[in-house]
Design an enzyme around this catalytic site. Structure first.
Site, PDB file in Angstrom:
ATOM      1  CB  SER A 163       2.967   8.227   5.487  1.00 58.59           C
ATOM      2  OG  SER A 163       3.403   7.800   6.625  1.00 58.59           O
ATOM      3  CE1 TYR A 223       6.463   6.866   2.256  1.00 56.12           C
ATOM      4  CE2 TYR A 223       6.414   7.644   3.967  1.00 56.12           C
ATOM      5  CZ  TYR A 223       5.413   7.048   3.125  1.00 56.12           C
ATOM      6  OH  TYR A 223       4.812   6.403   3.781  1.00 56.12           O
TER       7      TYR A 223
HETATM    8  N1  LIG Z   1       4.787   0.415   6.779  1.00 59.58           N
HETATM    9  C1  LIG Z   1       5.405   2.050   7.098  1.00 59.58           C
HETATM   10  O1  LIG Z   1       6.174   1.624   8.304  1.00 59.58           O
HETATM   11  C2  LIG Z   1       4.093   3.096   6.743  1.00 59.58           C
HETATM   12  C3  LIG Z   1       3.696   3.718   7.567  1.00 59.58           C
HETATM   13  C4  LIG Z   1       2.802   5.252   7.074  1.00 59.58           C
HETATM   14  C5  LIG Z   1       2.493   4.511   5.788  1.00 59.58           C
HETATM   15  N2  LIG Z   1       3.108   3.799   4.820  1.00 59.58           N
HETATM   16  C6  LIG Z   1       1.970   3.458   3.718  1.00 59.58           C
HETATM   17  O2  LIG Z   1       1.534   1.865   3.739  1.00 59.58           O
HETATM   18  C7  LIG Z   1       1.263   1.829   2.170  1.00 59.58           C
HETATM   19  C8  LIG Z   1       1.588   0.301   1.714  1.00 59.58           C
HETATM   20  O3  LIG Z   1       2.442   0.424   2.363  1.00 59.58           O
HETATM   21  P1  LIG Z   1       3.527  -0.807   3.255  1.00 59.58           P
HETATM   22  O4  LIG Z   1       3.869  -1.148   4.899  1.00 59.58           O
HETATM   23  O5  LIG Z   1       2.493  -2.062   2.834  1.00 59.58           O
HETATM   24  O6  LIG Z   1       4.888  -1.830   1.825  1.00 59.58           O
HETATM   25  P2  LIG Z   1       4.944  -2.965   1.027  1.00 59.58           P
HETATM   26  O7  LIG Z   1       4.162  -3.598   1.555  1.00 59.58           O
HETATM   27  O8  LIG Z   1       6.047  -2.372   0.841  1.00 59.58           O
HETATM   28  O9  LIG Z   1       4.157  -1.966  -0.086  1.00 59.58           O
HETATM   29  C9  LIG Z   1       4.688  -1.134  -1.052  1.00 59.58           C
HETATM   30  C10 LIG Z   1       3.443  -1.707  -1.974  1.00 59.58           C
HETATM   31  O10 LIG Z   1       3.484  -0.616  -2.967  1.00 59.58           O
HETATM   32  C11 LIG Z   1       3.787  -1.348  -4.554  1.00 59.58           C
HETATM   33  N3  LIG Z   1       3.799  -0.121  -5.595  1.00 59.58           N
HETATM   34  C12 LIG Z   1       5.425   0.426  -5.197  1.00 59.58           C
HETATM   35  N4  LIG Z   1       5.657   1.060  -6.621  1.00 59.58           N
HETATM   36  C13 LIG Z   1       4.983   1.470  -7.022  1.00 59.58           C
HETATM   37  C14 LIG Z   1       4.152   1.372  -8.829  1.00 59.58           C
HETATM   38  N5  LIG Z   1       4.842   2.388  -9.551  1.00 59.58           N
HETATM   39  N6  LIG Z   1       3.192   0.272  -9.429  1.00 59.58           N
HETATM   40  C15 LIG Z   1       2.537  -0.419  -8.651  1.00 59.58           C
HETATM   41  N7  LIG Z   1       2.984  -0.542  -7.220  1.00 59.58           N
HETATM   42  C16 LIG Z   1       3.791   0.215  -6.553  1.00 59.58           C
HETATM   43  C17 LIG Z   1       5.112  -2.330  -4.331  1.00 59.58           C
HETATM   44  O11 LIG Z   1       4.662  -3.059  -5.222  1.00 59.58           O
HETATM   45  P3  LIG Z   1       6.219  -3.974  -5.354  1.00 59.58           P
HETATM   46  O12 LIG Z   1       5.902  -5.048  -4.687  1.00 59.58           O
HETATM   47  O13 LIG Z   1       6.350  -4.854  -6.685  1.00 59.58           O
HETATM   48  O14 LIG Z   1       7.360  -3.445  -4.816  1.00 59.58           O
HETATM   49  C18 LIG Z   1       4.046  -2.344  -2.458  1.00 59.58           C
HETATM   50  O15 LIG Z   1       3.130  -3.598  -2.559  1.00 59.58           O
HETATM   51  C19 LIG Z   1       2.604   2.359   1.271  1.00 59.58           C
HETATM   52  O16 LIG Z   1       1.244   3.960   1.200  1.00 59.58           O
HETATM   53  C20 LIG Z   1       3.200   3.582   2.328  1.00 59.58           C
HETATM   54  O17 LIG Z   1       4.214   4.783   2.076  1.00 59.58           O
HETATM   55  C21 LIG Z   1       3.674   2.555   5.645  1.00 59.58           C
END
Ligand SMILES: NC(=O)c1ccc[n+]([C@@H]2O[C@H](COP(=O)([O-])OP(=O)(O)OC[C@H]3O[C@@H](n4cnc5c(N)ncnc54)[C@H](OP(=O)(O)O)[C@@H]3O)[C@@H](O)[C@H]2O)c1
Length: 253
Positions: free
Chosen positions: A146, A159
């Site tokens: 991120s 974070y």
């Molecule tokens: N959205 C943003 O603005 C943003 C910005 C920068 C970076 N990111 C990064 O992008 C990545 C993906 O996030 P996203 O935006 O696509 O959000 P998201 O749809 O909420 O995805 C996060 C995923 O992580 C899974 N997860 C969390 N803890 C876990 C665990 N202990 N074991 C297995 N799975 C786990 C969640 O599973 P569940 O469905 O079971 O909860 C969910 O599928 C993350 O690393 C996040 O930090 C996001």
């Protein structure tokens, strides 16, 4: 060692496969030759993702339900995944939690959970996967970090610390593995409209998961080391990184 990776990748391992960004990436990778192995902690959501990929024309989709915080189980899970796939062209690490910053300021164990999911579980998975990819002499390890890891801010520094640690680990891993034909890609998204940010008021800086996925796959194809997605976060962060600390610390960021 010269790169032997081919694009698009056919043998694709996705950790955190129910992530909205991961789903957008996978949809853009569907071909009649694409074999996916999915790992996530919700069986219901995982089954829906697998069905979606098959309906879109993927060759095969296998999966394991696992909580990735359980690092003790990683070795066996990755052995099963890699033997089902036969080899790994692309491993995407997409799991992560934003966490509750205010709660983490009051309670160390909340902070530890954020660091455990975003950093320690990734270190465990990547240690195993890097050794596997070096032994096969190819493969891409694409890891979603991120922009928050570029500088600690009041609003989300736990974070941010987890992602900063991840960035340093990936930089060293790349330095170790690049000459073995293994691409280590650090992915730095800005704001993305996914369930993780559902509670945040949207502004013009927010990108769709589809746009972010296109940026990720372009970086995989070009064998980049670090990618900001969308691209405009690179100049934004280059400015944020050079703001002197005496000025930075006085702002509500
Ligand atoms: N959205 C943003 O603005 C943003 C910005 C920068 C970076 N990111 C990064 O992008 C990545 C993906 O996030 P996203 O935006 O696509 O959000 P998201 O749809 O909420 O995805 C996060 C995923 O992580 C899974 N997860 C969390 N803890 C876990 C665990 N202990 N074991 C297995 N799975 C786990 C969640 O599973 P569940 O469905 O079971 O909860 C969910 O599928 C993350 O690393 C996040 O930090 C996001």
């Amino acid at each position: 060692m010269a790169s032997r990776s081919v694009y698009p990748p056919n043998r694709i391992l996705v950790l955190g496969a129910t992530s909205a960004i991961a789903m957008a990436v996978m949809r853009q990778l569907v071909t009649p030759a694409a074999h996916f192995f999915l790992v996530a902690r919700s069986k219901e959501k995982l089954t829906a993702v697998a069905q979606d990929l098959l309906v879109r024309g993927a060759l095969r989709v296998d999966m394991i339900v696992a909580d990735l915080d359980d690092t003790q189980a990683h070795s066996q899970m990755l052995s099963v995944a890699t033997s089902q796939l036969g080899a790994v062209d692309l491993a995407l690490l997409a799991h992560g939690v934003l966490g509750d910053q205010a709660a983490a300021e009051r309670d160390y164990f909340i902070a530890e959970q954020i660091l455990g999911t975003n950093l320690l579980s990734a270190v465990s998975l990547l240690t195993w996967l890097a050794n596997y990819c070096v032994s096969q002499g190819q493969g891409t390890l694409a890891v979603i970090s991120s922009v928050a890891g570029d500088r600690g801010r009041k609003s989300n520094y736990v974070y941010g610390a987890s992602k900063a640690g991840l960035n340093a680990f990936l930089s060293g891993l790349r330095n170790r593995c690049d000459r073995s034909g293994v691409q280590v890609l650090t992915i730095k998204p800005g704001f993305v409209a996914t369930p993780m940010t559902a509670h945040v008021a949207k502004n013009r800086l927010f990108a769709t998961p589809e746009r972010v996925a296109r940026g990720i796959l372009s970086a995989v194809r070009k064998r980049k080391d670090v990618v900001y997605v969308p691209w405009f976060w690179r100049p934004i962060m280059s400015i944020i990184k050079v703001v002197p600390e005496p000025i930075f610390k006085g702002r509500d960021l």
